[in-house]
Design a protein around this motif. Sequence first.
Motif, PDB file in Angstrom:
ATOM      1  N   ALA A 170       0.840  -1.200   0.000  1.00 41.78           N
ATOM      2  CA  ALA A 170       0.000   0.000   0.000  1.00 41.78           C
ATOM      3  C   ALA A 170       0.868   1.241   0.000  1.00 41.78           C
ATOM      4  O   ALA A 170       2.022   1.219   0.445  1.00 41.78           O
ATOM      5  CB  ALA A 170      -0.928   0.003   1.218  1.00 41.78           C
ATOM      6  N   TYR A 171       0.288   2.337  -0.498  1.00 43.39           N
ATOM      7  CA  TYR A 171       0.918   3.650  -0.447  1.00 43.39           C
ATOM      8  C   TYR A 171       0.185   4.495   0.585  1.00 43.39           C
ATOM      9  O   TYR A 171      -1.036   4.398   0.728  1.00 43.39           O
ATOM     10  CB  TYR A 171       0.855   4.337  -1.810  1.00 43.39           C
ATOM     11  CG  TYR A 171       1.525   3.582  -2.926  1.00 43.39           C
ATOM     12  CD1 TYR A 171       2.909   3.445  -2.954  1.00 43.39           C
ATOM     13  CD2 TYR A 171       0.778   2.992  -3.957  1.00 43.39           C
ATOM     14  CE1 TYR A 171       3.527   2.747  -3.979  1.00 43.39           C
ATOM     15  CE2 TYR A 171       1.391   2.303  -4.980  1.00 43.39           C
ATOM     16  CZ  TYR A 171       2.769   2.178  -4.985  1.00 43.39           C
ATOM     17  OH  TYR A 171       3.390   1.477  -5.988  1.00 43.39           O
ATOM     18  N   PHE A 172       0.933   5.346   1.291  1.00 42.27           N
ATOM     19  CA  PHE A 172       0.357   6.189   2.331  1.00 42.27           C
ATOM     20  C   PHE A 172       0.755   7.639   2.100  1.00 42.27           C
ATOM     21  O   PHE A 172       1.869   7.926   1.639  1.00 42.27           O
ATOM     22  CB  PHE A 172       0.844   5.737   3.714  1.00 42.27           C
ATOM     23  CG  PHE A 172       0.350   4.369   4.110  1.00 42.27           C
ATOM     24  CD1 PHE A 172      -0.784   4.223   4.894  1.00 42.27           C
ATOM     25  CD2 PHE A 172       1.016   3.230   3.682  1.00 42.27           C
ATOM     26  CE1 PHE A 172      -1.250   2.964   5.250  1.00 42.27           C
ATOM     27  CE2 PHE A 172       0.553   1.964   4.021  1.00 42.27           C
ATOM     28  CZ  PHE A 172      -0.581   1.837   4.808  1.00 42.27           C
ATOM     29  N   ASP A 173      -0.177   8.557   2.425  1.00 39.29           N
ATOM     30  CA  ASP A 173       0.142   9.975   2.281  1.00 39.29           C
ATOM     31  C   ASP A 173       0.935  10.465   3.490  1.00 39.29           C
ATOM     32  O   ASP A 173       1.275   9.686   4.388  1.00 39.29           O
ATOM     33  CB  ASP A 173      -1.128  10.806   2.073  1.00 39.29           C
ATOM     34  CG  ASP A 173      -2.093  10.760   3.260  1.00 39.29           C
ATOM     35  OD1 ASP A 173      -1.663  10.426   4.377  1.00 39.29           O
ATOM     36  OD2 ASP A 173      -3.284  11.083   3.067  1.00 39.29           O
ATOM     37  N   GLU A 174       1.229  11.777   3.511  1.00 41.51           N
ATOM     38  CA  GLU A 174       2.061  12.344   4.573  1.00 41.51           C
ATOM     39  C   GLU A 174       1.459  12.166   5.963  1.00 41.51           C
ATOM     40  O   GLU A 174       2.183  12.137   6.960  1.00 41.51           O
ATOM     41  CB  GLU A 174       2.303  13.839   4.324  1.00 41.51           C
ATOM     42  CG  GLU A 174       3.067  14.148   3.040  1.00 41.51           C
ATOM     43  CD  GLU A 174       2.114  14.429   1.880  1.00 41.51           C
ATOM     44  OE1 GLU A 174       0.965  13.899   1.902  1.00 41.51           O
ATOM     45  OE2 GLU A 174       2.511  15.148   0.948  1.00 41.51           O
ATOM     46  N   GLY A 216      -0.335   9.508   6.882  1.00 44.77           N
ATOM     47  CA  GLY A 216      -0.467   8.096   7.218  1.00 44.77           C
ATOM     48  C   GLY A 216      -1.749   7.437   6.766  1.00 44.77           C
ATOM     49  O   GLY A 216      -2.073   6.331   7.214  1.00 44.77           O
ATOM     50  N   TYR A 217      -2.493   8.086   5.858  1.00 47.62           N
ATOM     51  CA  TYR A 217      -3.728   7.493   5.339  1.00 47.62           C
ATOM     52  C   TYR A 217      -3.433   6.748   4.037  1.00 47.62           C
ATOM     53  O   TYR A 217      -2.591   7.172   3.236  1.00 47.62           O
ATOM     54  CB  TYR A 217      -4.784   8.565   5.088  1.00 47.62           C
ATOM     55  CG  TYR A 217      -5.285   9.223   6.353  1.00 47.62           C
ATOM     56  CD1 TYR A 217      -6.181   8.554   7.201  1.00 47.62           C
ATOM     57  CD2 TYR A 217      -4.857  10.501   6.712  1.00 47.62           C
ATOM     58  CE1 TYR A 217      -6.633   9.149   8.373  1.00 47.62           C
ATOM     59  CE2 TYR A 217      -5.307  11.102   7.884  1.00 47.62           C
ATOM     60  CZ  TYR A 217      -6.190  10.421   8.703  1.00 47.62           C
ATOM     61  OH  TYR A 217      -6.640  11.002   9.863  1.00 47.62           O
ATOM     62  N   VAL A 218      -4.152   5.642   3.824  1.00 46.42           N
ATOM     63  CA  VAL A 218      -3.949   4.832   2.627  1.00 46.42           C
ATOM     64  C   VAL A 218      -4.268   5.648   1.381  1.00 46.42           C
ATOM     65  O   VAL A 218      -5.326   6.265   1.271  1.00 46.42           O
ATOM     66  CB  VAL A 218      -4.837   3.565   2.659  1.00 46.42           C
ATOM     67  CG1 VAL A 218      -4.722   2.804   1.346  1.00 46.42           C
ATOM     68  CG2 VAL A 218      -4.449   2.667   3.828  1.00 46.42           C
ATOM     69  N   ASP A 219      -3.343   5.638   0.420  1.00 46.74           N
ATOM     70  CA  ASP A 219      -3.493   6.392  -0.820  1.00 46.74           C
ATOM     71  C   ASP A 219      -3.648   5.461  -2.017  1.00 46.74           C
ATOM     72  O   ASP A 219      -3.806   5.910  -3.145  1.00 46.74           O
ATOM     73  CB  ASP A 219      -2.284   7.307  -1.006  1.00 46.74           C
ATOM     74  CG  ASP A 219      -2.563   8.439  -1.969  1.00 46.74           C
ATOM     75  OD1 ASP A 219      -3.726   8.836  -2.105  1.00 46.74           O
ATOM     76  OD2 ASP A 219      -1.603   8.921  -2.614  1.00 46.74           O
ATOM     77  N   GLY A 220      -3.581   4.156  -1.771  1.00 46.36           N
ATOM     78  CA  GLY A 220      -3.699   3.178  -2.849  1.00 46.36           C
ATOM     79  C   GLY A 220      -3.123   1.846  -2.406  1.00 46.36           C
ATOM     80  O   GLY A 220      -2.278   1.792  -1.512  1.00 46.36           O
ATOM     81  N   THR A 221      -3.614   0.766  -3.012  1.00 48.72           N
ATOM     82  CA  THR A 221      -3.124  -0.564  -2.681  1.00 48.72           C
ATOM     83  C   THR A 221      -2.795  -1.326  -3.959  1.00 48.72           C
ATOM     84  O   THR A 221      -3.225  -0.943  -5.056  1.00 48.72           O
ATOM     85  CB  THR A 221      -4.166  -1.363  -1.866  1.00 48.72           C
ATOM     86  OG1 THR A 221      -5.351  -1.511  -2.647  1.00 48.72           O
ATOM     87  CG2 THR A 221      -4.510  -0.650  -0.559  1.00 48.72           C
ATOM     88  N   PHE A 222      -2.048  -2.403  -3.822  1.00 50.73           N
ATOM     89  CA  PHE A 222      -1.702  -3.233  -4.978  1.00 50.73           C
ATOM     90  C   PHE A 222      -1.469  -4.666  -4.511  1.00 50.73           C
ATOM     91  O   PHE A 222      -1.081  -4.912  -3.368  1.00 50.73           O
ATOM     92  CB  PHE A 222      -0.465  -2.699  -5.708  1.00 50.73           C
ATOM     93  CG  PHE A 222       0.727  -2.468  -4.821  1.00 50.73           C
ATOM     94  CD1 PHE A 222       1.688  -3.455  -4.639  1.00 50.73           C
ATOM     95  CD2 PHE A 222       0.900  -1.252  -4.157  1.00 50.73           C
ATOM     96  CE1 PHE A 222       2.790  -3.242  -3.823  1.00 50.73           C
ATOM     97  CE2 PHE A 222       1.999  -1.028  -3.347  1.00 50.73           C
ATOM     98  CZ  PHE A 222       2.946  -2.026  -3.173  1.00 50.73           C
ATOM     99  N   ASN A 223      -1.734  -5.612  -5.393  1.00 47.24           N
ATOM    100  CA  ASN A 223      -1.526  -7.030  -5.103  1.00 47.24           C
ATOM    101  C   ASN A 223      -1.560  -7.772  -6.429  1.00 47.24           C
ATOM    102  O   ASN A 223      -2.604  -7.857  -7.082  1.00 47.24           O
ATOM    103  CB  ASN A 223      -2.621  -7.554  -4.168  1.00 47.24           C
ATOM    104  CG  ASN A 223      -2.299  -8.930  -3.608  1.00 47.24           C
ATOM    105  OD1 ASN A 223      -1.577  -9.710  -4.214  1.00 47.24           O
ATOM    106  ND2 ASN A 223      -2.852  -9.235  -2.437  1.00 47.24           N
ATOM    107  N   VAL A 276       8.111   7.565  -1.205  1.00 45.31           N
ATOM    108  CA  VAL A 276       7.745   7.550  -2.624  1.00 45.31           C
ATOM    109  C   VAL A 276       7.479   8.975  -3.085  1.00 45.31           C
ATOM    110  O   VAL A 276       7.123   9.847  -2.291  1.00 45.31           O
ATOM    111  CB  VAL A 276       6.494   6.678  -2.887  1.00 45.31           C
ATOM    112  CG1 VAL A 276       6.772   5.222  -2.554  1.00 45.31           C
ATOM    113  CG2 VAL A 276       5.288   7.187  -2.113  1.00 45.31           C
ATOM    114  N   ASP A 277       7.653   9.184  -4.407  1.00 43.19           N
ATOM    115  CA  ASP A 277       7.345  10.493  -4.959  1.00 43.19           C
ATOM    116  C   ASP A 277       5.892  10.514  -5.441  1.00 43.19           C
ATOM    117  O   ASP A 277       5.141   9.560  -5.225  1.00 43.19           O
ATOM    118  CB  ASP A 277       8.328  10.861  -6.078  1.00 43.19           C
ATOM    119  CG  ASP A 277       8.267   9.896  -7.265  1.00 43.19           C
ATOM    120  OD1 ASP A 277       7.244   9.184  -7.424  1.00 43.19           O
ATOM    121  OD2 ASP A 277       9.245   9.850  -8.042  1.00 43.19           O
TER     122      ASP A 277
END
Length: 211
Positions: free
Chosen positions: A19-23, A25-32, A162-163
């Motif tokens: 998962a990606y998180f914003d500044e 700490g909230y989920v900004d996207g997931t992948f699997n 991540v950018d």
Amino acid sequence: ELTRRMTPARASIDRIAGAYFDEEGYVDGTFNTHFLKLSASERAKNLELAKTVLISKTNEQLKCYKFPEGDMAYDSIHKLLMALSQYGLKDDLLVQTLCEQLAEGICSTRDSSNRTNRLQGQEFGIYIYHGIYDIPKKGSDHSEQWESEEIYSFLICVVAPVDKDYNAGTPKCGFIFPAFEDRSAEPGKIDVFFEIPEHPDEGFLDRIIGQ
């Protein structure tokens, strides 16, 4: 032994999730997804990320920790890791639960002035890789034999900034589970990685081993 197989031709990684998180700490996207479904360039990038943990300095950047006795609560990190290793990361809910718990640990470090956090004020990604290594037997001369000694099902976790395009920077922390000791799995232990061991992310470590 594991590092030698972290090449595009020999990789024992079969799945990647996270998962990606914003500044904040909230989920900004997931992948699997299955690892082989990635493009060749994406596979190479991810192998380099995972290999960062494997080639780190043992007993300095990469240290072994034992899980607390009886740590099998329904939502414990240890139980989540056991399940994800068994199911090969194919359960999206378990993956998201693990990522959110790790992120909470990272963000708790941000909120405490007396703790160090290498991801302060940054977006970050949590990458989890599943792999299977068929550990070959070794003869008396230490040469590898054809027979299998053990099937080692493992997870490698990497946490990196991540950018805006979700490109990962230098990994700051992560782990290998189960710990790989004496060419065998140690499910009661975990190898935890910190880029700068003198300044570990204590919230991340606390969340994993419950201290």
